[in-house]
Scaffold this motif. Structure first.
Motif, PDB file in Angstrom:
ATOM      1  N   ASP A   1       0.828  -1.209   0.000  1.00  0.00           N
ATOM      2  CA  ASP A   1       0.000   0.000   0.000  1.00  0.00           C
ATOM      3  C   ASP A   1       0.864   1.262   0.000  1.00  0.00           C
ATOM      4  N   LEU A   2       1.972   1.218   0.739  1.00  0.00           N
ATOM      5  CA  LEU A   2       2.800   2.410   0.883  1.00  0.00           C
ATOM      6  C   LEU A   2       3.672   2.692  -0.336  1.00  0.00           C
ATOM      7  N   GLU A   3       3.587   1.846  -1.342  1.00  0.00           N
ATOM      8  CA  GLU A   3       4.249   2.144  -2.609  1.00  0.00           C
ATOM      9  C   GLU A   3       3.458   3.166  -3.416  1.00  0.00           C
ATOM     10  N   GLU A   4       2.218   3.429  -2.994  1.00  0.00           N
ATOM     11  CA  GLU A   4       1.357   4.353  -3.729  1.00  0.00           C
ATOM     12  C   GLU A   4       1.307   5.706  -3.027  1.00  0.00           C
ATOM     13  N   GLU A   5       1.401   6.761  -3.812  1.00  0.00           N
ATOM     14  CA  GLU A   5       1.433   8.124  -3.270  1.00  0.00           C
ATOM     15  C   GLU A   5       0.201   8.450  -2.446  1.00  0.00           C
ATOM     16  N   VAL A   6      -0.933   7.946  -2.845  1.00  0.00           N
ATOM     17  CA  VAL A   6      -2.179   8.245  -2.137  1.00  0.00           C
ATOM     18  C   VAL A   6      -2.106   7.786  -0.686  1.00  0.00           C
ATOM     19  N   ASN A   7      -1.268   6.803  -0.404  1.00  0.00           N
ATOM     20  CA  ASN A   7      -1.143   6.278   0.952  1.00  0.00           C
ATOM     21  C   ASN A   7       0.102   6.758   1.688  1.00  0.00           C
ATOM     22  N   ASN A   8       1.184   7.032   0.974  1.00  0.00           N
ATOM     23  CA  ASN A   8       2.451   7.291   1.665  1.00  0.00           C
ATOM     24  C   ASN A   8       2.788   8.765   1.866  1.00  0.00           C
ATOM     25  N   TRP A   9       1.951   9.696   1.368  1.00  0.00           N
ATOM     26  CA  TRP A   9       2.340  11.102   1.485  1.00  0.00           C
ATOM     27  C   TRP A   9       2.463  11.583   2.935  1.00  0.00           C
ATOM     28  N   PRO A  10       1.661  11.095   3.897  1.00  0.00           N
ATOM     29  CA  PRO A  10       1.897  11.548   5.273  1.00  0.00           C
ATOM     30  C   PRO A  10       3.289  11.178   5.791  1.00  0.00           C
ATOM     31  N   ILE A  11       3.786  10.016   5.386  1.00  0.00           N
ATOM     32  CA  ILE A  11       5.123   9.597   5.791  1.00  0.00           C
ATOM     33  C   ILE A  11       6.166  10.530   5.199  1.00  0.00           C
ATOM     34  N   GLN A  12       5.981  10.885   3.940  1.00  0.00           N
ATOM     35  CA  GLN A  12       6.928  11.800   3.295  1.00  0.00           C
ATOM     36  C   GLN A  12       6.916  13.173   3.964  1.00  0.00           C
ATOM     37  N   VAL A  13       5.740  13.615   4.396  1.00  0.00           N
ATOM     38  CA  VAL A  13       5.642  14.897   5.105  1.00  0.00           C
ATOM     39  C   VAL A  13       6.446  14.848   6.392  1.00  0.00           C
ATOM     40  N   LEU A  14       6.284  13.790   7.174  1.00  0.00           N
ATOM     41  CA  LEU A  14       7.018  13.668   8.436  1.00  0.00           C
ATOM     42  C   LEU A  14       8.522  13.617   8.199  1.00  0.00           C
ATOM     43  N   GLN A  15       8.952  12.860   7.211  1.00  0.00           N
ATOM     44  CA  GLN A  15      10.385  12.766   6.931  1.00  0.00           C
ATOM     45  C   GLN A  15      10.949  14.104   6.483  1.00  0.00           C
ATOM     46  N   THR A  16      10.197  14.818   5.658  1.00  0.00           N
ATOM     47  CA  THR A  16      10.663  16.121   5.180  1.00  0.00           C
ATOM     48  C   THR A  16      10.860  17.086   6.337  1.00  0.00           C
ATOM     49  N   ILE A  17       9.900  17.131   7.258  1.00  0.00           N
ATOM     50  CA  ILE A  17      10.036  18.020   8.415  1.00  0.00           C
ATOM     51  C   ILE A  17      11.213  17.585   9.281  1.00  0.00           C
ATOM     52  N   ALA A  18      11.353  16.285   9.498  1.00  0.00           N
ATOM     53  CA  ALA A  18      12.405  15.772  10.366  1.00  0.00           C
ATOM     54  C   ALA A  18      13.793  16.043   9.796  1.00  0.00           C
ATOM     55  N   GLU A  19      13.912  16.095   8.472  1.00  0.00           N
ATOM     56  CA  GLU A  19      15.207  16.327   7.839  1.00  0.00           C
ATOM     57  C   GLU A  19      15.509  17.816   7.659  1.00  0.00           C
ATOM     58  N   LEU A  20      14.503  18.659   7.821  1.00  0.00           N
ATOM     59  CA  LEU A  20      14.642  20.091   7.515  1.00  0.00           C
ATOM     60  C   LEU A  20      15.742  20.806   8.296  1.00  0.00           C
ATOM     61  N   PRO A  21      15.848  20.645   9.615  1.00  0.00           N
ATOM     62  CA  PRO A  21      16.815  21.466  10.369  1.00  0.00           C
ATOM     63  C   PRO A  21      18.265  21.257   9.976  1.00  0.00           C
ATOM     64  N   VAL A  22      18.633  20.074   9.522  1.00  0.00           N
ATOM     65  CA  VAL A  22      20.059  19.803   9.276  1.00  0.00           C
ATOM     66  C   VAL A  22      20.603  20.584   8.080  1.00  0.00           C
ATOM     67  N   PRO A  23      20.043  20.452   6.864  1.00  0.00           N
ATOM     68  CA  PRO A  23      20.627  21.227   5.761  1.00  0.00           C
ATOM     69  C   PRO A  23      20.342  22.719   5.853  1.00  0.00           C
ATOM     70  N   ASP A  24      19.203  23.100   6.429  1.00  0.00           N
ATOM     71  CA  ASP A  24      18.816  24.506   6.460  1.00  0.00           C
ATOM     72  C   ASP A  24      19.277  25.238   7.713  1.00  0.00           C
ATOM     73  N   ARG A  25      19.918  24.530   8.642  1.00  0.00           N
ATOM     74  CA  ARG A  25      20.419  25.140   9.878  1.00  0.00           C
ATOM     75  C   ARG A  25      19.324  25.970  10.552  1.00  0.00           C
ATOM     76  N   THR A  26      18.178  25.363  10.693  1.00  0.00           N
ATOM     77  CA  THR A  26      17.022  26.047  11.266  1.00  0.00           C
ATOM     78  C   THR A  26      16.461  25.197  12.403  1.00  0.00           C
ATOM     79  N   TRP A  27      15.284  25.571  12.893  1.00  0.00           N
ATOM     80  CA  TRP A  27      14.664  24.792  13.959  1.00  0.00           C
ATOM     81  C   TRP A  27      13.163  24.853  13.805  1.00  0.00           C
ATOM     82  N   VAL A  28      12.486  23.901  14.406  1.00  0.00           N
ATOM     83  CA  VAL A  28      11.025  23.876  14.420  1.00  0.00           C
ATOM     84  C   VAL A  28      10.566  23.590  15.840  1.00  0.00           C
TER      85      VAL A  28
END
Length: 219
Positions: free
Chosen positions: A96-123
């Motif tokens: 199921d998670l191979e399909e975008e309709v199901n996996n986009w929440p996971i991608q959102v969480l990963q994107t936020i979690a990875e954000l501070p390192v390259p952008d030297r920012t914080w959330v």
């Protein structure tokens, strides 16, 4: 035995911290690793729904290994992980998670979690993270996330208290573009007041009402 490099060791430490925390609140048989990044740094675990808990809980593991660059006076908030609640019917199998309709929440969480390192920012609480004016996927109209403490889990769940640090767990609430504009103009508290007024659930509802449609713009 394979020797682990520093990044792999760090990721393992974060996993164990998150898994130990989940085990305090949930049955270990309901906890499952469902996703990891190509770099193998940010994992996403799921606590599967059951009869008593009508939602899946997704949580990252790995973000809290690296302190965020917070402003002076905010050192308590250097460490964080992200979570999101999905309805119990959300498909989470590997296929199921191979399909975008199901996996986009996971991608959102990963994107936020990875954000501070390259952008030297914080959330932190009340912050919003935008997807650069584009929907998260072709199946939803959400374009950003508001980070808050969960009101569905217990009060003790949203912080991992360790001897050397406190890890804050923020619930990512997907927002419509108009809701993001409202939050930027009036602040997170006022947006949350509107969510309360219209009984917006923390558990993801892709068809939920947009509380900042023109008919809802007055306080």
């Amino acid at each position: 035995m394979k020797q682990m490099n520093a990044e792999e060791t760090s990721a393992q430490n974060a996993d164990q911290i998150v898994l130990d925390h989940l085990a305090r609140f949930y049955d270990e048989k309901d906890i499952e690793l469902i996703e990891k990044t190509t770099e193998d740094l940010i994992h996403v675990y799921a606590v599967k729904a059951n009869k008593e808990r009508p939602y899946h809980l997704l949580i990252t593991a790995g973000m809290s290994d690296i302190p965020m660059e917070v402003p002076p006076g905010f050192e308590e908030f250097q460490f964080a992980e992200m979570m999101m609640l999905l309805p119990e019917y959300w498909p989470l199998s590997e296929t199921d998670l191979e399909e975008e309709v199901n996996n986009w929440p996971i991608q959102v969480l990963q994107t936020i979690a990875e954000l501070p390192v390259p952008d030297r920012t914080w959330v932190s609480w009340g912050h919003t993270v935008s997807n650069t004016d584009a929907p998260f996927s072709n199946f939803v109209l959400f374009e950003s996330s508001l980070l808050v403490y969960s009101i569905t889990t217990s009060e003790e769940f949203v912080k991992i208290e360790l001897p050397e640090k406190t890890v804050h767990i923020y619930s990512a609430i997907p927002l419509y573009p108009e809701e993001l504009e409202f939050k930027i103009k009036y602040g997170a508290d006022n947006l949350l007041d509107k969510f309360n007024r219209y009984q917006t659930p923390e558990i993801l509802d892709c068809d939920r009402e947009n509380v900042c449609n023109p008919k809802h713009l007055r306080f």
